[in-house]
Design an enzyme around this catalytic site. Sequence first.
Site, PDB file in Angstrom:
ATOM      1  N   GLU A 211      18.064  -2.023   3.617  1.00 44.31           N
ATOM      2  CA  GLU A 211      18.354  -0.596   3.705  1.00 44.31           C
ATOM      3  C   GLU A 211      19.113  -0.281   4.989  1.00 44.31           C
ATOM      4  OE1 GLU A 211      15.088   2.034   3.121  1.00 44.31           O
ATOM      5  OE2 GLU A 211      14.096   0.760   1.640  1.00 44.31           O
TER       6      GLU A 211
ATOM      7  N   GLN B  64       2.337  -2.478  -5.680  1.00 40.83           N
ATOM      8  CA  GLN B  64       3.005  -1.216  -6.000  1.00 40.83           C
ATOM      9  C   GLN B  64       2.842  -0.848  -7.469  1.00 40.83           C
ATOM     10  OE1 GLN B  64       7.128  -1.230  -4.777  1.00 40.83           O
ATOM     11  NE2 GLN B  64       7.479   0.897  -5.364  1.00 40.83           N
TER      12      GLN B  64
ATOM     13  N   HIS C  41      20.329   0.451  -7.818  1.00 36.93           N
ATOM     14  CA  HIS C  41      18.946   0.028  -7.599  1.00 36.93           C
ATOM     15  C   HIS C  41      17.990   0.802  -8.512  1.00 36.93           C
ATOM     16  CE1 HIS C  41      15.290  -1.148  -5.484  1.00 36.93           C
ATOM     17  NE2 HIS C  41      15.024   0.115  -5.221  1.00 36.93           N
TER      18      HIS C  41
ATOM     19  N   ASP D  65      12.585  -2.828   4.404  1.00 36.77           N
ATOM     20  CA  ASP D  65      11.339  -2.185   3.963  1.00 36.77           C
ATOM     21  C   ASP D  65      10.583  -3.160   3.059  1.00 36.77           C
ATOM     22  OD1 ASP D  65       9.538  -0.031   3.708  1.00 36.77           O
ATOM     23  OD2 ASP D  65      10.424   0.510   1.779  1.00 36.77           O
TER      24      ASP D  65
ATOM     25  N   ASP E  75      11.366   7.352   3.350  1.00 36.39           N
ATOM     26  CA  ASP E  75      12.189   6.362   2.667  1.00 36.39           C
ATOM     27  C   ASP E  75      12.760   6.978   1.392  1.00 36.39           C
ATOM     28  OD1 ASP E  75      13.277   3.799   2.523  1.00 36.39           O
ATOM     29  OD2 ASP E  75      11.709   3.108   1.176  1.00 36.39           O
TER      30      ASP E  75
ATOM     31  N   GLU F 200      15.498  -7.166  -8.100  1.00 38.62           N
ATOM     32  CA  GLU F 200      16.716  -7.051  -8.892  1.00 38.62           C
ATOM     33  C   GLU F 200      17.435  -8.394  -9.026  1.00 38.62           C
ATOM     34  OE1 GLU F 200      17.727  -3.448  -6.288  1.00 38.62           O
ATOM     35  OE2 GLU F 200      19.102  -3.238  -7.985  1.00 38.62           O
TER      36      GLU F 200
ATOM     37  N   ARG G   1       5.447  -5.954  -4.621  1.00 41.76           N
ATOM     38  CA  ARG G   1       5.708  -5.370  -5.940  1.00 41.76           C
ATOM     39  C   ARG G   1       4.472  -5.330  -6.824  1.00 41.76           C
ATOM     40  NH1 ARG G   1      10.142  -2.727  -4.571  1.00 41.76           N
ATOM     41  NH2 ARG G   1      11.760  -4.133  -3.799  1.00 41.76           N
TER      42      ARG G   1
ATOM     43  N   LYS H 283       3.785  -0.772   0.766  1.00 39.81           N
ATOM     44  CA  LYS H 283       4.850  -0.608   1.741  1.00 39.81           C
ATOM     45  C   LYS H 283       4.344  -0.184   3.115  1.00 39.81           C
ATOM     46  CE  LYS H 283       8.387   0.554  -1.667  1.00 39.81           C
ATOM     47  NZ  LYS H 283       9.670   0.121  -1.082  1.00 39.81           N
TER      48      LYS H 283
ATOM     49  N   THR I 199       7.626  -2.449   8.276  1.00 39.99           N
ATOM     50  CA  THR I 199       9.018  -2.070   8.044  1.00 39.99           C
ATOM     51  C   THR I 199       9.783  -2.526   9.280  1.00 39.99           C
ATOM     52  OG1 THR I 199       8.307  -0.111   6.797  1.00 39.99           O
ATOM     53  CG2 THR I 199      10.579  -0.140   7.581  1.00 39.99           C
TER      54      THR I 199
ATOM     55  N   GLU J 227      13.547  -5.098   1.026  1.00 44.45           N
ATOM     56  CA  GLU J 227      14.477  -4.057   0.623  1.00 44.45           C
ATOM     57  C   GLU J 227      15.484  -3.904   1.752  1.00 44.45           C
ATOM     58  OE1 GLU J 227      12.475  -0.466  -0.786  1.00 44.45           O
ATOM     59  OE2 GLU J 227      12.173  -1.493  -2.710  1.00 44.45           O
TER      60      GLU J 227
END
Lengths: 408, 408
Positions: B191, B231, B123, B224, B116, B354, B228, B244, B248, B189
């Site tokens: 992607e 993490q 971002h 993904d 990844d 975000e 948070r 993570k 996925t 996420e």
Amino acid sequence: MSAPDEPTGAAGLFGPDNLPYGLFTHADAPGHRRIGVRYHDRILDAGAAATALGSPHADLLTRPSLNALMAAGRAAWQAVRAELRDWLTDGAADPYLHPLAGATLHLPFDVADYVDFYASEHHATNLGRLFRPDSAPLLPNWKHLPVGYHGRSGTVVVSGTPVVRPRGQRKPPTDPAPSFGPSRRLDIEAELGFVVGMPSAQGGAGVGLRDFREHVFGVTLLNDWSARDLQGWEGQPLGPHLAKSFATSVSPWITPLDALEAARTAPPARDVPLLPYLDDGADGVEPGGLDLRLTVRLNGHTIAEPPFSAMYWTGAQMLAHMTAGGASLRTGDLYGSGTVSGPDRLTQSGCLQELTWGGAEPVELPDGKRTFLEDGDEVTLSGWAPGPGGERIGLGEVTGRVRPAPAA
Amino acid sequence: MSAPDEPTGAAGLFGPDNLPYGLFTHADAPGHRRIGVRYHDRILDAGAAATALGSPHADLLTRPSLNALMAAGRAAWQAVRAELRDWLTDGAADPYLHPLAGATLHLPFDVADYVDFYASEHHATNLGRLFRPDSAPLLPNWKHLPVGYHGRSGTVVVSGTPVVRPRGQRKPPTDPAPSFGPSRRLDIEAELGFVVGMPSAQGGAGVGLRDFREHVFGVTLLNDWSARDLQGWEGQPLGPHLAKSFATSVSPWITPLDALEAARTAPPARDVPLLPYLDDGADGVEPGGLDLRLTVRLNGHTIAEPPFSAMYWTGAQMLAHMTAGGASLRTGDLYGSGTVSGPDRLTQSGCLQELTWGGAEPVELPDGKRTFLEDGDEVTLSGWAPGPGGERIGLGEVTGRVRPAPAA
């Protein structure tokens, strides 16, 4: 440096209490990969023996990889191991034994995911001192969870495979911008790898400490080759990538957990209370430490003897953590302990970064000094564990020689 | 939030210039996985058509996964694509078309390694501002190399698979010690995933920018899922792990690169000189940007429309970097772009972190406010690209609904 901790004789390391599994071919049938069991200096063609001797497990042993046996679960592992031991000790297996010298050994299982941990307090402390000299060497999370990250399973290779020096971006602090080229700080990491046999479901509650032995098939010595200069530049904020993606070497022999019963030992005292899923001081949790003595040789000369018993986090804790979030296990998942380093930095560290203190204190070899690895260098990891009768259980060696980086 | 960028009609997104590949079963033979090609609102049984119509590529299309076709290389991909287009437009394929509604779609390829990246400047800048408010938002390495790390390939799942909320260690800064439990900051996420077809050798010089299209078979939308809070506590110094590793999600449809020819575009201007292996301003390097318009829907409501054309690093650069150190490629390697976020944070960001500024500014939905995901929430990524004749090339949707964490 002290003399290597010599085994009691190589043949003595692989007796009937050991019986590691591998995958081999013979020159007479080079395309025919067969499951082998090491017995002293010979290798048993396990499928041929099981078929001829009418084993109910012949189907698991007549495969071109260990995966089917690994997936069969602990009851099958124990039953097969008992059969093998009987056949080898009563002579029934004799017709199916080949000289080890004539066999080619292959990667013994299909690697699914590869996770690498960072479970040695001595290693993490040394690296913290080197890289963050102005703050506490261990980060706040380190004693609360076994820190780990995913590595590249596609570049896990069997012992003997040459290791090409990686290229990448290097940016020493004094340079204004990065440059691209061969790593100048190529290192080893002497580790123990745990090989998962029994899968588990995605989204589940995780594999508890008590179920470790239901899922882990065995262990292998593992060298997680590392490019320290690449790692220092690329590693923030998401961890290592090219620094560790080019090659990870494993032994061709997987030592069953049941061969390491006598090596079980209590891990170091825990300095902070552990959350229940990691608490190996809880009732009914067996000691998860392993008294394994590793030896690191560089061009034949012993440069370190790291004791695995000094590892803060155990294999069971690493597995519990890895699965606690809902990640499934697949047969063939491999997880490494991280560099095995003991309390004596100069004689017990599992990487050159620590042994040479970041290159400042070279290691003396008969052919010259070393800070990091040079092209042509050969690194060999070996190890042993106490066996049930006072003899030694040998761990299969893992070796690799450094080849020059490709031309630009 | 603006109205969703509605497609010109769903059927119009999957015409003869698109032809994404998938893997499907029908209720009449639920165990029979077949390669399918989406054509408007139907699915072509590609193996049946190829066999009946005497295609020289029938062997690649009568398999239970896309891997053999993916491994066959670009010349084969182009020849198969030309055949499929002919059969579909001249009616020869009609007997082998099934209604999409009656098919079950599966993970279309066997995932080898999963990497990844972190390729959106917007971002990375937003996350830097949130997590390191007192220093420069981008770390010094960010514009010199595409930062990336390995993820867990065993938990890559196909669209529609429920996503169980992960558990793990959470330690808000104000708590004295971590606690264990369900993530309180579950995020998405949005992607783009790149799917590798053609392998490359270990220890080689890497796949140069000019060879990207020889190795990458196609693309897929990818979510993904990220925890948070996990993490933030676990991620130093080696990057994300449990945050993570639980799931996925990818689309069941792989869009061939050849369907995205008209979407190719120049990437943003480069602010620092790039090393030669990443320099896509060099002579003979084609523009590697892609004009893809993504839409993120939460419980059916559009919450963001991230533009892929704003990505700083291209798929070709990510591949060049991933292999520059000597890492081999395998058929089935998957790499994600990292969260796709555009310059307008409130309408173009590909994650809730975000969009809600770390939870401080909730998103308004008809059924209430959201900071992070709640149990039962459903997230759907969709997207399209300009096609050769002004029509749109649809990207297969990827959707997933959050299920509660397992009981303790």
